[in-house]
Design a protein around this motif. Sequence first.
Motif, PDB file in Angstrom:
ATOM      1  N   THR A 202       0.986  -1.371   0.305  1.00  0.00           N
ATOM      2  CA  THR A 202      -0.136   0.069  -0.070  1.00  0.00           C
ATOM      3  C   THR A 202       0.942   1.346   0.003  1.00  0.00           C
ATOM      4  OG1 THR A 202       0.015   0.232   2.683  1.00  0.00           O
ATOM      5  CG2 THR A 202      -1.747  -1.632   1.557  1.00  0.00           C
ATOM      6  N   GLY A 203       0.232   2.627  -0.493  1.00  0.00           N
ATOM      7  CA  GLY A 203       1.158   3.810  -0.516  1.00  0.00           C
ATOM      8  C   GLY A 203       0.354   4.410  -1.852  1.00  0.00           C
ATOM      9  N   ASP A 204       0.455   5.901  -2.091  1.00  0.00           N
ATOM     10  CA  ASP A 204       0.580   6.647  -3.447  1.00  0.00           C
ATOM     11  C   ASP A 204       1.664   6.899  -3.573  1.00  0.00           C
ATOM     12  OD1 ASP A 204      -2.447   6.216  -2.747  1.00  0.00           O
ATOM     13  OD2 ASP A 204      -2.173   7.989  -1.304  1.00  0.00           O
ATOM     14  N   GLU A 205       2.902   6.830  -2.984  1.00  0.00           N
ATOM     15  CA  GLU A 205       4.730   6.298  -3.287  1.00  0.00           C
ATOM     16  C   GLU A 205       4.891   5.691  -4.365  1.00  0.00           C
ATOM     17  OE1 GLU A 205       5.064   4.567   0.543  1.00  0.00           O
ATOM     18  OE2 GLU A 205       3.670   5.621   0.022  1.00  0.00           O
ATOM     19  N   THR A 207       6.267   3.332  -6.899  1.00  0.00           N
ATOM     20  CA  THR A 207       5.978   3.303  -8.577  1.00  0.00           C
ATOM     21  C   THR A 207       6.388   1.279  -8.652  1.00  0.00           C
ATOM     22  OG1 THR A 207       6.612   5.549  -8.174  1.00  0.00           O
ATOM     23  CG2 THR A 207       6.522   3.833 -10.454  1.00  0.00           C
ATOM     24  N   GLN A 217       8.196   9.781  -4.812  1.00  0.00           N
ATOM     25  CA  GLN A 217       7.872   8.654  -4.898  1.00  0.00           C
ATOM     26  C   GLN A 217       9.553   7.384  -5.082  1.00  0.00           C
ATOM     27  OE1 GLN A 217       6.497   8.721  -9.055  1.00  0.00           O
ATOM     28  NE2 GLN A 217       4.421   8.501  -8.203  1.00  0.00           N
ATOM     29  N   ASP A 220       8.876   0.151  -5.527  1.00  0.00           N
ATOM     30  CA  ASP A 220       7.938  -0.721  -4.974  1.00  0.00           C
ATOM     31  C   ASP A 220       8.874  -2.262  -4.168  1.00  0.00           C
ATOM     32  OD1 ASP A 220       6.041  -2.058  -3.434  1.00  0.00           O
ATOM     33  OD2 ASP A 220       4.835  -2.824  -4.992  1.00  0.00           O
ATOM     34  N   PRO A 244      -3.531   2.310  -3.700  1.00  0.00           N
ATOM     35  CA  PRO A 244      -2.782   3.632  -3.046  1.00  0.00           C
ATOM     36  C   PRO A 244      -3.447   3.464  -1.947  1.00  0.00           C
ATOM     37  CG  PRO A 244      -4.123   3.329  -5.048  1.00  0.00           C
ATOM     38  CD  PRO A 244      -3.805   2.363  -4.683  1.00  0.00           C
ATOM     39  N   ASP A 245      -3.874   4.481  -1.154  1.00  0.00           N
ATOM     40  CA  ASP A 245      -3.742   4.627   0.185  1.00  0.00           C
ATOM     41  C   ASP A 245      -5.260   5.716   0.490  1.00  0.00           C
ATOM     42  OD1 ASP A 245      -1.823   3.826   1.862  1.00  0.00           O
ATOM     43  OD2 ASP A 245      -0.227   5.301   1.455  1.00  0.00           O
ATOM     44  N   THR A 246      -6.200   5.256  -0.499  1.00  0.00           N
ATOM     45  CA  THR A 246      -7.355   4.754  -0.349  1.00  0.00           C
ATOM     46  C   THR A 246      -8.726   4.479   0.239  1.00  0.00           C
ATOM     47  OG1 THR A 246      -8.305   4.504  -2.829  1.00  0.00           O
ATOM     48  CG2 THR A 246      -7.035   6.175  -2.507  1.00  0.00           C
ATOM     49  N   ALA A 275      -3.047   8.440   7.006  1.00  0.00           N
ATOM     50  CA  ALA A 275      -3.400   7.437   5.040  1.00  0.00           C
ATOM     51  C   ALA A 275      -3.315   6.472   5.497  1.00  0.00           C
ATOM     52  CB  ALA A 275      -1.947   8.018   4.610  1.00  0.00           C
TER      53      ALA A 275
END
Length: 424
Positions: A202-205, A207, A217, A220, A244-246, A275
Amino acid sequence: MVSDCLLNTLANAEDYDPHSMAVEKARDFIHRTLGPVCGVECVPLKEAIGRTLALDILAPLNVPGYDNSAMDGYALRFSDVIADGETCLKRIGESFAGRPFCGMVGIGECVRIFTGAIMPDGADTVVMQEKTEEMNGVVCIAANSVAAAGQNRRFAGEDIVRGEIVFTRGQRIGAPELGILASLGIAEIFVYRRLRVAFFSTGDELTPLGAPLAAGQIYDSNRYSLYGMLRQLEVTPIDLGAVPDTPDALDRMLTDAAQNADVVISIGGVSVGDADFVKEVLKKRGKILSWKLAMKPGKPLAYGVLGNAHFFGLPGNPVSAMVTFYQFVREALLILQGQIVPSPTLWRATLTASVKKSAGRTEFQRGVCENRGGQMVVTPAPEQGSGILSSMTRANCFIVLQRETGKLSAGETVDIQMFTGLVE
């Protein structure tokens, strides 16, 4: 399927401290909820390597199946041997492995015999060829070459006796086990089916590899480390990628993972940041316990059930994720595969340098262990940060510093856990 034991344990989990749980207590808690998967399959012997035996194996025959010679030499009657002098016997034939001598060894006779060949009738002892001289069909044996009846003779059933339990359910099949099963003529065995383990990060950062990095970024890497760790355990890894972190994206990922796997592992999102939504989503989809472990690295850990799957939530720092996997998840997966897992093997070694540590938590520092003049010594890695993944590649062991231990000086003795058999 998840056991009723796990559900009941989670529902009545009043015996743990979510703020600072000891490593040993968390490990014991997880173990109490586990049992082997229900699926069993029959596989050819060569495909059983690394798998876990689902049924006991009883020996269908003796190994060896007949009395045979342990070396090249001469088979004879011990009663013919002169105790303190040279013994001379008539050679009446030869016995090869696969081509036995047909006949009876009588008084004053012997048979040339080779390693693995059947002992001839009448003979009870073998003298090694280096203690003999043969000329014109007469074999002379040097004095004091034969000490007792049965010397250099392997007896039927000496290794395995027909009807005995050779391996019990839960035995991992390695190279020696393959050889033993083959010696018994067993061509296929029943093993527990492979675990299906779904995992994602998980994580928006994050790639994917091959894509350029934007500001803030990172690639992964955790997912690749986890894939490598899973491949060592004879499970079927299911790589679900990064999410993503959602909350919505996590919800979809967890729902899909639970429908297709026995175990679901996430990396990241189990801490206390704004997050970190994994715990929030899991509360709606399963029964989850989130712990702050009294350990370093790897403080946050989530464990529980997600539908019919077991769930582990690992921390996002790369070393923390690996240490947490090796100290908790690895053993759990082995138990779910049906293996009988012993307690972690710890060795003792002497520190070559001092180490910093605060009492009240268990630490797994990375180190290099070596033998110096017959003494096991261990040198701590210079960088011990939870983000220094290279410390795992430069080390060959964990320095296991127990909860009550504080700062240690060079020359003091510590527990170590070797990577061989664990990480490798």
